[in-house]
Design a protein around this motif. Sequence first.
Motif, short mmCIF file in Angstrom:
data_model
loop_
_atom_site.label_atom_id
_atom_site.label_comp_id
_atom_site.label_asym_id
_atom_site.label_seq_id
_atom_site.Cartn_x
_atom_site.Cartn_y
_atom_site.Cartn_z
N LEU A 131 0.82 -1.21 0.00
CA LEU A 131 0.00 0.00 0.00
C LEU A 131 0.85 1.26 0.00
O LEU A 131 0.64 2.18 -0.78
CB LEU A 131 -0.91 0.01 1.23
N PHE A 132 1.84 1.28 0.91
CA PHE A 132 2.55 2.54 1.14
C PHE A 132 4.01 2.52 0.72
O PHE A 132 4.70 3.52 0.85
CB PHE A 132 2.46 2.91 2.63
N GLY A 133 4.52 1.36 0.26
CA GLY A 133 5.92 1.27 -0.14
C GLY A 133 6.19 2.11 -1.37
O GLY A 133 5.28 2.64 -2.02
N ALA A 134 7.50 2.21 -1.73
CA ALA A 134 7.91 3.07 -2.84
C ALA A 134 7.15 2.72 -4.12
O ALA A 134 6.76 3.60 -4.90
CB ALA A 134 9.40 2.93 -3.06
N HIS A 135 6.89 1.41 -4.33
CA HIS A 135 6.18 1.01 -5.54
C HIS A 135 4.73 0.67 -5.27
O HIS A 135 4.05 0.09 -6.11
CB HIS A 135 6.91 -0.18 -6.18
N GLY A 136 4.29 0.97 -4.06
CA GLY A 136 2.91 0.64 -3.68
C GLY A 136 1.91 1.62 -4.25
O GLY A 136 2.26 2.57 -4.94
N TRP A 137 0.62 1.36 -3.92
CA TRP A 137 -0.47 2.17 -4.46
C TRP A 137 -0.32 3.66 -4.14
O TRP A 137 -0.48 4.52 -4.98
CB TRP A 137 -1.81 1.68 -3.89
N PHE A 138 -0.03 3.91 -2.87
CA PHE A 138 0.07 5.31 -2.47
C PHE A 138 1.52 5.80 -2.45
O PHE A 138 1.78 6.94 -2.09
CB PHE A 138 -0.54 5.51 -1.08
N GLY A 139 2.47 4.90 -2.82
CA GLY A 139 3.89 5.23 -2.74
C GLY A 139 4.27 6.53 -3.42
O GLY A 139 4.81 7.44 -2.78
N PRO A 140 3.99 6.66 -4.73
CA PRO A 140 4.39 7.88 -5.45
C PRO A 140 3.79 9.14 -4.83
O PRO A 140 4.48 10.15 -4.64
CB PRO A 140 3.80 7.65 -6.85
#
Lengths: 312, 353
Positions: A131-140
């Motif tokens: 969800l929140f990682g660099a490549h996750g949904w909200f990452g960018p």
Amino acid sequence: MSGIIGTRAASARRRDSQVGESVFVRMLLIVMALGFLGIFLVAPLVTVFASAFSQGLGPYWAALAQDETLDAIELTLLTAGISVPLNVVFGIAAAWLVTKYDFWGKSVLITVVDLPFSVSPVISGLIFVLLFGAHGWFGPWLSERDIKIIFAVPGIVMATTFVTFPLVARELIAVMHAQGNDEEEAALTLGAGGLSILLRITLPKVRWGLLYGVILCNARAMGEFGAVSVVSGHVRGLTNTLPLQVEILYNEYNFVGAFAVASLLASLALLTLLVKKIAEWSVSNRQAKRDALRSAEARPLAASAELEGVRP
Amino acid sequence: MTVRVENLVKRFGNAGGPAAVAEVSFEARPQAITTLLGPSGSGKSTLLRLIAGLETPDAGRVLIDGKDVSALSPQHRNVGFVFQSYALFKHMTVADNIAFGMKIRRLPKAQTKARVAELLELVQLPEYGARFPSQLSGGQRQRVALARALAIEPKVLLLDEPFGALDTQVRVELREWLVTLHERTGITTLLVTHDQEEALELSQHVVLLNQGRVAQAGSPHDLYDHPADEFVASFLGGANVMKSRVSDGEAKLGTKSVPAPSGARDGTPVQAFVRPHNIRVRRPDGEDPAELGKIERLTRVGGYVKVYVSLPSGESIVVLTSKTDLDALGVEPGDPVAVEVVDAKVFVQSYSI
């Protein structure tokens, strides 16, 4: 512990005449139970403390007084300090919703509450990375705003909260189901509003269940390894909680340090059990006292005087 | 204060299911005790909860003192509700329980304290203020629940099976006490019960419910003596059911002719409901025109005797007579007796066997 075994032996003796287990069977059962407890519970606990103090008190304190360990303690306390209150609020809200109202999808909600228990903690951690990682949904979106969640404290708190979510809610749902809604309805007809009912009726009614849920939740929040390990990133002094610190120290062959930190967590577990026992004891003791008072109908004045003393 | 209920409907579960309360209308008179009487599942408790606002009606209105309260939450209806389970706050003392409603209303402390003392006196528990509910007997808890409901000076008092969980002796005592209490407070009271004796003894007005509908409403006397239908006749007081047919606008029961229901044609099968005390038994004469039966069994209940008589038709009836009368007859089980119906209520049979 000897107390528990003592009572068990006593009740076995009482049943003797009806069930007729032979002395041999009884001894066998006792030996099996004790052996099992010894191997799987007592021995590991003893090992933790024995290894921690293997080189005396000095190295033990030194291991605990390391900056990294102190940081880990601080982070663990912070994590528990945030996630436990959050779960208390969510738990009360969820239990209130589930037990006071009938609505479509209620059974789905009850199942979802249990989700963190049925999912491996590693997966729970991964969910947050996705969800929140660099490549996750909200990452960018997050990195544009320079907000760090994964490999930082917020991620650890979130993962811990997720994993420990069911503990308070489940406990409260069970207790509130068992106690029914009568008292709340009575308060409602007497003019009390929702908040009044919650604070004056429901919470006092479920206080022991709530306390128990909080104790378990706290123990799990401080001891959680899998989910936290995934989101933490193991940055020393920054994102290491106590369980992670144990692993790091152990992998570095710093056995005294590892077991010293482990002994902290084990003490926490023992303390938790102690508090739980005291809570239970206080409930049953109070009940016994009331029963005793009830039988002493003849002296109402003395009874009320005594009661003032035991009021919560 | 009057309580009026207009066309109240409440369904549980899906919309197509049977209604727990179906189009119920009635009025509870001011300063009187009205009972909602009915077998279990007749919707009486649901009706009471609808009046208190603890359930939301699907249709219809509740009016208290002429004001439509349907949209008000129970919090603002100012009704005193006494639950079957008492629902006392277990973690509070008796005094705190009674004071709860006044604390919520932020009444001055001194006033609250005085009122609690007054109410404890009223429910005859002046020494028990510092106790917890778990230290009280069932009857005492019930009285505390009443005091707590009365503390808010409610417009109406609603009692849901208030004596249901008590043993007989306590129940009878409390019943009498409630009547006295009602005389002192004069508060409009609605009481739910399944116990007809309780209803007949306690209330000036009875609303008899069956399957979510009002079967009949009126004074206990009305319902007992002039039942509107078979359900009322059989539910209240117990009755013997005897079969007959209409001829010349009358139904014949042995030597007694009872007017048949209007509109019943000759030959229509009817059921006669005969109260046990409306049958007389005597020793048969030589050529007795009355129906002859055989005494099966005698059960003596204090000054009264229940005489179980089997009729030639195979029907079995119960006759209630005084001990003195029976002793004068000097009959024993197995003896033949002449049976005379004194009064009966006849209904067209609504179902055939």
